[in-house]
Write a protein that holds these residues in place. Sequence first.
Motif, PDB file in Angstrom:
ATOM      1  N   TRP A 419      -4.262  26.112  10.341  1.00  0.00           N
ATOM      2  CA  TRP A 419      -5.505  26.858  10.567  1.00  0.00           C
ATOM      3  C   TRP A 419      -5.548  27.408  11.991  1.00  0.00           C
ATOM      4  CZ3 TRP A 419      -9.448  29.804  10.783  1.00  0.00           C
ATOM      5  CH2 TRP A 419     -10.415  29.672  11.796  1.00  0.00           C
ATOM      6  N   GLU A 420      -5.056  26.616  12.957  1.00  0.00           N
ATOM      7  CA  GLU A 420      -5.121  27.085  14.348  1.00  0.00           C
ATOM      8  C   GLU A 420      -4.240  28.312  14.562  1.00  0.00           C
ATOM      9  OE1 GLU A 420      -6.730  23.487  16.976  1.00  0.00           O
ATOM     10  OE2 GLU A 420      -4.692  23.101  16.271  1.00  0.00           O
ATOM     11  N   LYS A 421      -3.177  28.439  13.754  1.00  0.00           N
ATOM     12  CA  LYS A 421      -2.347  29.661  13.817  1.00  0.00           C
ATOM     13  C   LYS A 421      -3.133  30.862  13.271  1.00  0.00           C
ATOM     14  CE  LYS A 421       1.976  27.157  13.167  1.00  0.00           C
ATOM     15  NZ  LYS A 421       2.715  26.592  12.028  1.00  0.00           N
ATOM     16  N   ILE A 422      -3.848  30.629  12.147  1.00  0.00           N
ATOM     17  CA  ILE A 422      -4.665  31.704  11.557  1.00  0.00           C
ATOM     18  C   ILE A 422      -5.755  32.108  12.560  1.00  0.00           C
ATOM     19  CG2 ILE A 422      -6.274  32.284   9.680  1.00  0.00           C
ATOM     20  CD1 ILE A 422      -4.721  30.194   7.931  1.00  0.00           C
ATOM     21  N   ASP A 423      -6.388  31.093  13.140  1.00  0.00           N
ATOM     22  CA  ASP A 423      -7.449  31.298  14.131  1.00  0.00           C
ATOM     23  C   ASP A 423      -6.938  32.158  15.284  1.00  0.00           C
ATOM     24  OD1 ASP A 423      -9.923  30.817  15.498  1.00  0.00           O
ATOM     25  OD2 ASP A 423      -8.950  29.238  16.661  1.00  0.00           O
ATOM     26  N   ALA A 425      -4.426  34.205  15.348  1.00  0.00           N
ATOM     27  CA  ALA A 425      -4.145  35.577  14.885  1.00  0.00           C
ATOM     28  C   ALA A 425      -5.448  36.385  14.784  1.00  0.00           C
ATOM     29  CB  ALA A 425      -3.437  35.541  13.530  1.00  0.00           C
ATOM     30  N   GLU A 426      -6.503  35.746  14.255  1.00  0.00           N
ATOM     31  CA  GLU A 426      -7.795  36.439  14.129  1.00  0.00           C
ATOM     32  C   GLU A 426      -8.362  36.804  15.497  1.00  0.00           C
ATOM     33  OE1 GLU A 426      -9.570  34.727   9.904  1.00  0.00           O
ATOM     34  OE2 GLU A 426     -10.385  33.918  11.785  1.00  0.00           O
ATOM     35  N   VAL A 427      -8.274  35.866  16.438  1.00  0.00           N
ATOM     36  CA  VAL A 427      -8.800  36.118  17.782  1.00  0.00           C
ATOM     37  C   VAL A 427      -8.018  37.252  18.453  1.00  0.00           C
ATOM     38  CG1 VAL A 427      -9.128  35.108  20.088  1.00  0.00           C
ATOM     39  CG2 VAL A 427      -9.759  33.796  18.053  1.00  0.00           C
ATOM     40  N   ALA A 428      -6.688  37.250  18.284  1.00  0.00           N
ATOM     41  CA  ALA A 428      -5.849  38.317  18.868  1.00  0.00           C
ATOM     42  C   ALA A 428      -6.213  39.683  18.278  1.00  0.00           C
ATOM     43  CB  ALA A 428      -4.376  38.008  18.628  1.00  0.00           C
ATOM     44  N   ARG A 429      -6.399  39.728  16.946  1.00  0.00           N
ATOM     45  CA  ARG A 429      -6.779  40.998  16.305  1.00  0.00           C
ATOM     46  C   ARG A 429      -8.157  41.449  16.782  1.00  0.00           C
ATOM     47  NH1 ARG A 429      -4.891  40.390   9.941  1.00  0.00           N
ATOM     48  NH2 ARG A 429      -2.790  39.622  10.389  1.00  0.00           N
ATOM     49  N   PRO A 436     -15.038  39.256  19.023  1.00  0.00           N
ATOM     50  CA  PRO A 436     -14.594  37.870  19.217  1.00  0.00           C
ATOM     51  C   PRO A 436     -13.442  37.479  18.288  1.00  0.00           C
ATOM     52  CG  PRO A 436     -16.848  37.942  18.331  1.00  0.00           C
ATOM     53  CD  PRO A 436     -16.454  39.352  18.661  1.00  0.00           C
ATOM     54  N   ARG A 437     -13.415  38.046  17.089  1.00  0.00           N
ATOM     55  CA  ARG A 437     -12.307  37.820  16.157  1.00  0.00           C
ATOM     56  C   ARG A 437     -12.375  38.866  15.063  1.00  0.00           C
ATOM     57  NH1 ARG A 437     -11.227  32.861  14.146  1.00  0.00           N
ATOM     58  NH2 ARG A 437     -12.500  31.779  15.678  1.00  0.00           N
ATOM     59  N   PRO A 443      -6.918  35.229   1.243  1.00  0.00           N
ATOM     60  CA  PRO A 443      -6.192  33.962   1.367  1.00  0.00           C
ATOM     61  C   PRO A 443      -4.676  34.131   1.293  1.00  0.00           C
ATOM     62  CG  PRO A 443      -8.011  33.742  -0.179  1.00  0.00           C
ATOM     63  CD  PRO A 443      -7.912  35.194   0.160  1.00  0.00           C
ATOM     64  N   LYS A 444      -4.203  35.096   0.501  1.00  0.00           N
ATOM     65  CA  LYS A 444      -2.754  35.334   0.402  1.00  0.00           C
ATOM     66  C   LYS A 444      -2.189  35.699   1.774  1.00  0.00           C
ATOM     67  CE  LYS A 444      -2.143  36.904  -4.387  1.00  0.00           C
ATOM     68  NZ  LYS A 444      -3.474  37.451  -4.766  1.00  0.00           N
ATOM     69  N   GLU A 445      -2.921  36.546   2.486  1.00  0.00           N
ATOM     70  CA  GLU A 445      -2.477  36.958   3.821  1.00  0.00           C
ATOM     71  C   GLU A 445      -2.498  35.772   4.792  1.00  0.00           C
ATOM     72  OE1 GLU A 445      -3.638  40.094   7.349  1.00  0.00           O
ATOM     73  OE2 GLU A 445      -4.620  40.350   5.401  1.00  0.00           O
ATOM     74  N   MET A 446      -3.511  34.912   4.643  1.00  0.00           N
ATOM     75  CA  MET A 446      -3.586  33.708   5.493  1.00  0.00           C
ATOM     76  C   MET A 446      -2.347  32.839   5.270  1.00  0.00           C
ATOM     77  SD  MET A 446      -7.477  32.436   4.797  1.00  0.00           S
ATOM     78  CE  MET A 446      -8.913  33.475   5.104  1.00  0.00           C
TER      79      MET A 446
END
Length: 452
Positions: A419-423, A425-429, A436-437, A443-446
């Motif tokens: 989850w922290e990797k997904i988090d 990536a969202e913050v970077a985008r 903020p994110r 979910p497939k992309e996650m």
Amino acid sequence: PRLCVVGGGPAGFYTAQHLLKHHDRAQVDIYEKLPVPFGLVRFGVAPDHPEVKNVINTFTQTARSDRCSYYGNVTVGKDVTVGELQQAYHAVVLSYGAEDNRVLGIPGENLAGVYSARAFVGWYNGLPENQHLKPDLSCETALVLGHGNVALDVARILLSPLDLLRKTDITASSLAALACSKVKRVWLVGRRGPLQVAFTIKELREMINLPGARPVLDPADFTGLRNAVKDAPRPRKRLTELMIKTALEKPGEKAVEAATREWALRFQRSPQEVLPTADGTRTRGVRMALTHLEGSGDSAQAVPTGEVEELECGLVLSSIGYRSLPLDPAVPFDPQRGVIPNSSGRVQGAPGLYCSGWVKRGPTGVIITTMNDSFDTAQSVLEDLQAGVLDVSASREGFGAVESILRSRGVRPVSFSDWEKIDAAEVARGKAAGKPREKIVDPKEMLQLIGH
């Protein structure tokens, strides 16, 4: 003791937090059906309320404890049964919330242009199941049925200036849809009167101060209410006084000129039927039964007077409450109240099984209510451990046993570090877009992102 919590929202995390804090040997596993944690803090709290999401920091600390593990992407009741969890753990706490909405039960509610507020909120907050909602925002008037905070949230999002929303974590696709929205008028309609509204003063004040939107409150709706609330509890009194002041205030000319949008509170109207357009395909309005109140205060009942009126609108959002669903045939469930029958979180007739949050007490209250409620359930578990009601002399395998079941069914759980990797990536985008994110809604992309 090996303990298991089903549901990675506020109720689940607060339950886990209390168990870990007050039992220094307990091990707690949290199961969540989505790859991502935090439930309604992520998918329910309005994007323009970032301060409410600060509890995520506390939840993250809990998840990082070396006695806590998070397993996302696991649907309890399907991927693993409650019975199988009970075999693997000394106690199981069900904290999976309310994933459905109450229906109006009136003709026409399935017409195009009618949505539950729950689905609409899920759409702009990136809840995977609502990513394809595509609400039709091509009309000028929207009708929100309900007078709670969620009703005000959806009205505020519909009327907010885009510049305000651009700086939030609202999803890119809903921001694009709102940029093309023609909605400039929102009616918020309730069955009962001003003294029974369920929203809070903070949300109302935000609505009144919304730039470019004018409140329209009919002074006639508030006649004699100043006296009626003299002895009411302070929050109710202050809320009513703010509505009265807003209804009686004459806005300055500048404010009127600046306001290109408006919203109104309408009272004592109960929806009877969603009216179709001539071709029968979509909504053109709602027929309302006018009501009078019998009784007073929170227990007042709305009774139809026999009179009706029609409100024209092209978009209807029903905000009359969330609803919990039964998870597993093995778990007792009260379909009338939409809760698991329990006493202080102990599930009736099912030793070793507990519940917390909305599935325990019904879908009401804010995060702090859920916190206290979850601590209360966790306390029941701790008392039962101490009294020997839960037999910890027999060792339980915990996730070890569940893992082989999941593997045999082709299910790969998502860890908290996933989850922290997904988090990240969202913050970077988000950073690239000045937000903020930027939430990933599929979910497939996650799962692709973490190499699942």
